[in-house]
Design a protein around this motif. Structure first.
Motif, PDB file in Angstrom:
ATOM      1  N   GLN A 244       0.842  -1.196   0.000  1.00 51.60           N
ATOM      2  CA  GLN A 244       0.000   0.000   0.000  1.00 51.60           C
ATOM      3  C   GLN A 244       0.878   1.246   0.000  1.00 51.60           C
ATOM      4  O   GLN A 244       1.707   1.439   0.884  1.00 51.60           O
ATOM      5  CB  GLN A 244      -0.897   0.009   1.243  1.00 51.60           C
TER       6      GLN A 244
ATOM      7  N   SER B 212       1.803   5.229   0.282  1.00 50.57           N
ATOM      8  CA  SER B 212       1.417   6.483   0.931  1.00 50.57           C
ATOM      9  C   SER B 212       2.238   7.622   0.335  1.00 50.57           C
ATOM     10  O   SER B 212       3.413   7.439   0.011  1.00 50.57           O
ATOM     11  CB  SER B 212       1.671   6.418   2.437  1.00 50.57           C
TER      12      SER B 212
ATOM     13  N   THR C 261       3.036  11.208   1.650  1.00 44.44           N
ATOM     14  CA  THR C 261       2.876  12.001   2.866  1.00 44.44           C
ATOM     15  C   THR C 261       3.448  13.393   2.671  1.00 44.44           C
ATOM     16  O   THR C 261       4.609  13.544   2.295  1.00 44.44           O
ATOM     17  CB  THR C 261       3.585  11.309   4.047  1.00 44.44           C
TER      18      THR C 261
ATOM     19  N   TYR D  54       7.200   9.442  -0.567  1.00 44.16           N
ATOM     20  CA  TYR D  54       6.526   8.332  -1.235  1.00 44.16           C
ATOM     21  C   TYR D  54       7.015   7.051  -0.571  1.00 44.16           C
ATOM     22  O   TYR D  54       8.197   6.703  -0.668  1.00 44.16           O
ATOM     23  CB  TYR D  54       6.873   8.345  -2.722  1.00 44.16           C
ATOM     24  N   THR D  55       6.118   6.376   0.164  1.00 44.18           N
ATOM     25  CA  THR D  55       6.496   5.186   0.912  1.00 44.18           C
ATOM     26  C   THR D  55       5.517   4.059   0.602  1.00 44.18           C
ATOM     27  O   THR D  55       4.381   4.304   0.181  1.00 44.18           O
ATOM     28  CB  THR D  55       6.514   5.450   2.427  1.00 44.18           C
TER      29      THR D  55
ATOM     30  N   GLU E 126       5.075   0.600   2.668  1.00 44.20           N
ATOM     31  CA  GLU E 126       5.124  -0.525   3.611  1.00 44.20           C
ATOM     32  C   GLU E 126       6.477  -1.248   3.610  1.00 44.20           C
ATOM     33  O   GLU E 126       6.544  -2.469   3.605  1.00 44.20           O
ATOM     34  CB  GLU E 126       4.012  -1.527   3.300  1.00 44.20           C
TER      35      GLU E 126
ATOM     36  N   ARG F 201       1.907  10.838  -8.530  1.00 44.79           N
ATOM     37  CA  ARG F 201       1.664  11.520  -7.246  1.00 44.79           C
ATOM     38  C   ARG F 201       2.203  12.945  -7.284  1.00 44.79           C
ATOM     39  O   ARG F 201       1.583  13.867  -6.743  1.00 44.79           O
ATOM     40  CB  ARG F 201       2.341  10.733  -6.111  1.00 44.79           C
TER      41      ARG F 201
ATOM     42  N   ALA G 248       7.850   4.101   7.128  1.00 47.90           N
ATOM     43  CA  ALA G 248       6.993   5.281   7.094  1.00 47.90           C
ATOM     44  C   ALA G 248       7.793   6.554   7.323  1.00 47.90           C
ATOM     45  O   ALA G 248       8.831   6.554   7.997  1.00 47.90           O
ATOM     46  CB  ALA G 248       5.913   5.155   8.172  1.00 47.90           C
TER      47      ALA G 248
END
Length: 317
Positions: A15, A17, A19, A28-29, A31, A63, A222
């Motif tokens: 998934q 993320s 942030t 851009y991360t 998991e 993104r 994260a």
């Protein structure tokens, strides 16, 4: 082999993320997959680490385009590992920036590293055919420190010491105290140390801490969005590196060979770190490199696809 080689069994999608850390900084991360940092300046965008292939980089670009239409002018390589750099072509940057040490490592071992990592990470290198022929070459190199101005926004590129590799570079926003650490810092993810300098790494982390970051984008894990979280990420990485080295040194002092040392170190660290992402992947490489450093090889030996397999069969077979 009793365990699947490296990360060949890791096929589950992660998934993603994206942030926002400030008006200028994003993480851009995914998991525990390799992270990408994004810095949006007044007139251009800088990307820190690119993903493993141009095909995978397209999601980062998507993104970015959700938050800005400014051109992606700079790509920064925090170090030379293929999983970080081979997506660079997707961004069509004007400049690819790296430390001179990173450039030298690409010259010395880039081809072998590329073949090695593609074999280790089939999921991250899917659509590997999208990688242009050859290697990703920096167009700008520096030693120690370089400031790049994105309009009025200063980005400092700093070499603060050896750790994950000898060429490690961090990106630092001094006004906002936001740090992009590359793989010098991980969070809830096992540091890969197959090309590391165990003796130097803790002091390098101390220099990162001395910057007093308010937020930090690690190489994996994260985004760390508070000073307390940053301190936790630094402390966890430092503890892992120290624990591996202490355990390896004890085994070497006792006259044990690599195979015996590996089994002891794995068993000792598993209860504390076994839940971290890619623990089983990293440990054979990490212990092998640390054993080398403690016994006879001050500098990391080159990993090839063949050496990867022989090492894995020796330790995990």
């Amino acid at each position: 082999m009793s365990k699947s080689f490296a990360s060949q069994a890791d096929l589950q999608e992660k998934q993603v993320s994206f942030t926002r850390l400030s008006d200028n900084a994003y993480a851009y991360t995914a998991e525990g997959d390799p992270n990408t940092g994004v810095i949006v300046g007044d007139d251009a965008v800088m990307v820190v680490d690119t993903q493993a292939t141009p095909a995978m980089a397209q999601d980062v670009i998507r993104r970015i385009r959700e938050v800005t239409d400014k051109p992606i002018r700079y790509v920064v390589l925090s170090h030379y590992h293929a999983v970080r750099v081979l997506g660079a072509a997707a961004y069509q940057p004007q400049h690819i920036v790296a430390s001179r040490d990173t450039y030298d490592l690409i010259v010395e071992r880039g081809e072998q590293d590329k073949a090695s990592e593609i074999g280790r990470f089939p999921r991250l290198f899917r659509n590997v055919e999208s990688v242009p022929p050859g290697l990703t070459w920096p167009t700008i190199t520096f030693e120690g420190r370089l400031s790049i101005w994105l309009g009025k926004l200063e980005v400092q590129l700093l070499q603060l010491g050896r750790g994950h590799t000898k060429g490690d570079t961090v990106a630092w926003l001094p006004e906002q105290k936001i740090l992009f650490s590359g793989d010098l810092v991980e969070f809830d993810a096992t540091p890969y140390a197959g090309d590391a300098y165990f003796k130097d790494w803790p002091a390098t982390l101390d220099r990162l801490a001395a910057l007093k970051p308010q937020a930090l984008v690690p190489g994996r894990g994260a985004a760390l969005t508070t000073p307390d979280a940053v301190a936790q990420g630094l402390a966890g990485t430092r503890a892992f590196i120290a624990d591996v080295r202490d355990a390896v040194e004890a085994g070497v002092k006792a006259g044990k060979d690599l195979n015996a040392v590996y089994k002891e170190v794995y068993a000792k660290l598993k209860p504390t770190y076994g839940h971290w992402v890619i623990f089983d992947h990293c440990m054979p490489f990490d212990v092998t490199r640390c054993y080398d450093e403690v016994t006879q090889f001050a500098d990391p030996r080159i990993w090839t696809a063949e050496r990867d397999r022989v090492m894995w069969e020796t330790l995990e077979g």
